[in-house]
Motif scaffolding. Structure first.
Motif, short mmCIF file in Angstrom:
data_model
loop_
_atom_site.label_atom_id
_atom_site.label_comp_id
_atom_site.label_asym_id
_atom_site.label_seq_id
_atom_site.Cartn_x
_atom_site.Cartn_y
_atom_site.Cartn_z
N LEU B 73 -36.26 -67.51 25.45
CA LEU B 73 -34.84 -67.24 25.67
C LEU B 73 -34.58 -65.74 25.82
N GLY B 77 -35.68 -64.98 29.45
CA GLY B 77 -34.35 -65.17 30.02
C GLY B 77 -34.04 -64.24 31.19
N ALA B 89 -28.86 -63.79 21.43
CA ALA B 89 -30.01 -64.65 21.73
C ALA B 89 -30.47 -65.38 20.47
N GLY B 93 -30.43 -69.24 20.13
CA GLY B 93 -31.73 -69.87 19.91
C GLY B 93 -31.71 -70.80 18.71
#
Lengths: 275, 234
Positions: B73, B77, B89, B93
């Protein structure tokens, strides 16, 4: 009218005049896989009639009852309540009704279950008031006072603030009945309403049902209480393996029927209840 | 020698880190529960492909380490145009990670709602929305609270992973402290205390909540709590 008066009525309720029957079941069938649980059922329930469905377990009584408000889907034939086709669209054959239409149909049909099915996180009063708010759109105060009157009607005004877990089975079932009559249904379905009760609690529930019948409520009752069927019902239908094996007044079914399966069923019933 | 005065000296930084930990945890739990509930509901729809997709999502999330999901992520990302700040994040997450478990907890709770209670509502003409809100969710609360609290306690400890993507939470601050003072033992001890404190508070609140939502069951039948529905971590 002359046409009616000229025919000889077979029994008093077969004279319908121009009124639509409350429930009309025509050729209804249902299968679970290869198991045919209802076969070609015909049954008419007129306004203010009490019809009891009796028969051995597994004969399809409860399934038939649950088809009437479409909790159970029937595969063949048609069921009409006050002329409205239950569960399917009138125009397109076998097309299911939208949820909205189904709800509007169910509003007029109350159901009382064997296991009461009260919502345990609500008090007796809240159980009765809930659908008044959610379905009939009443404001909370009006719903509560209406619910209180309904509890009073089943003799439970004093238990309004009790949670179901604090009530006896008989009391829970009476709350469940109050929850239904609060909606002012045109028709009430009872699915073995006393089968889960201790014997000494059966009487209070049957009494409430008798009062309802006396007030002219149209009722379809699946029951093992032969006394209730004999004394209160206008008609009794005996089901066996998915068919109506005998139908008529309590006298006709209990005393005059020559159908061997009825005889056998009643004999078993009497044996079990004598000691 | 054990030098606990270090914990006092680094107190402000540690408390700030603890605050970030609680924020990430709280927000992550919230996102996880909302997402998990939505997934559970979507799974009830009679649309097979949708069910497969949701099942695959749950299996993947449960079957891979949180650390890898977080790296994907945060570091992966940007390569698909998703540029997230570390804390964002981290929260997202945690939310995604938790959603898979919460979806399973809620599914078990949904299935455990007695059919008769729903049928009674249907027969009165109630809409699915009303039934969900007034009948299903309250019944689910009773059966799922222990599992929900359990999952929330697990997530408190997953927050340590966020330090790896430089979220300035408790673990991160503790590592800073350890690096600057070489007081490894004090650091680890302090950290254990903080997380224990958090988990203790969570489970106490959980027990209270459980008592609150089940108060109507006093003198009741075997319908009560079922901590067996707690989904163990894969």
């Amino acid at each position: 009218m002359t046409a009616v008066s000229q025919t000889v009525p077979l029994s008093r309720t077969s004279v319908q005049g121009d009124t639509v029957p409350m429930v009309s079941i025509r050729g209804v069938g249902k299968s679970f896989g290869t198991n045919e649980v209802l076969r070609d059922i015909d049954l008419t329930v007129n306004k203010s009639e009490v019809v009891c469905l009796i028969g051995p377990s597994g004969s399809g009584k409860s399934t038939l009852l649950r088809c009437i408000n479409f909790l159970e889907v029937y595969d063949r034939g048609e069921i009409r309540i006050e002329g409205r086709l239950v569960g399917y669209s009138e125009d397109t054959p076998r097309r299911r009704l939208s949820n909205r239409d189904l709800r509007s149909l169910r509003r007029n049909v109350g159901m009382v279950f064997q296991q009461f099915n009260l919502w345990p996180h609500m008090t007796a009063l809240e159980n009765v008031a809930e659908a008044l708010v959610q379905v009939r759109g009443m404001d909370k105060a009006a719903a509560t006072s209406h619910a209180r009157r309904m509890l009073d009607r089943v003799g439970l005004a004093a238990k309004a603030d009790s949670y179901p877990a604090r009530l006896s089975g008989g009391q829970q079932q009476r709350v469940a009945i109050a929850r239904v009559i609060a909606m002012e249904p045109h028709l009430m379905l009872f699915d073995e309403p006393t089968s889960a009760l201790d014997p000494e609690l059966v009487g209070e529930v049957l009494q409430v049902m008798r009062d309802l019948a006396a007030d002219g409520m149209t009722m379809v009752v699946v029951t093992h209480e032969m006394g209730f069927a004999a004394n209160v019902a206008d008609k009794v239908a005996f089901l066996d393996r998915g068919r109506i094996a005998a139908f008529g007044t309590p006298r006709e079914v209990f005393h005059e029927s020559t159908e061997p399966r009825v005889q056998q069923f009643l004999q078993t019933y009497h044996e079990r209840n004598s000691f | 020698m054990l030098d606990l005065s270090l914990l006092v000296q680094y107190g402000p930084a540690l408390l700030r880190g603890f605050g970030v930990t609680i924020l990430c945890w709280g927000a992550g739990c919230l996102i996880g529960m909302v997402l998990g509930f939505a997934l559970m509901l979507l799974r009830q729809l009679p649309v097979k492909p949708l069910r497969w997709v949701i099942r695959a999502y749950i299996e993947v999330i449960r079957g891979t380490p949180f650390l890898i999901q977080l790296f994907l992520l945060y570091s992966g990302g940007p390569s698909i145009g998703l540029r997230l700040e570390a804390t964002t994040a981290g929260i997202l997450g945690l939310g995604i990670y938790g959603s898979a478990y919460f979806a399973e907890i809620f599914r078990a709770g949904y299935q455990a709602v007695p059919k008769g209670q729903v049928e009674a509502a249907l027969s009165l003409g109630m809409s699915y929305g009303s039934i969900l809100r007034r009948v299903i969710v309250p019944a689910m609360l009773v059966s799922t609270i222990p599992a929900i609290v359990n999952m929330m306690a697990i997530l408190t400890k997953e927050t340590v992973v966020l330090s790896i993507i430089t979220v300035p939470e408790l673990m991160y601050e503790m590592q800073t402290m350890a690096a600057e003072t070489f007081a490894t033992f004090e650091t680890i001890l302090g950290m254990a205390l903080f997380y224990w404190l958090l988990v203790e508070v969570v489970s106490r609140l959980g027990r209270r909540l459980e008592a609150r939502v089940t108060r109507f069951l006093t003198h009741a039948s075997p319908q009560g709590s079922s901590s067996e529905t707690a989904t163990a971590r894969a």
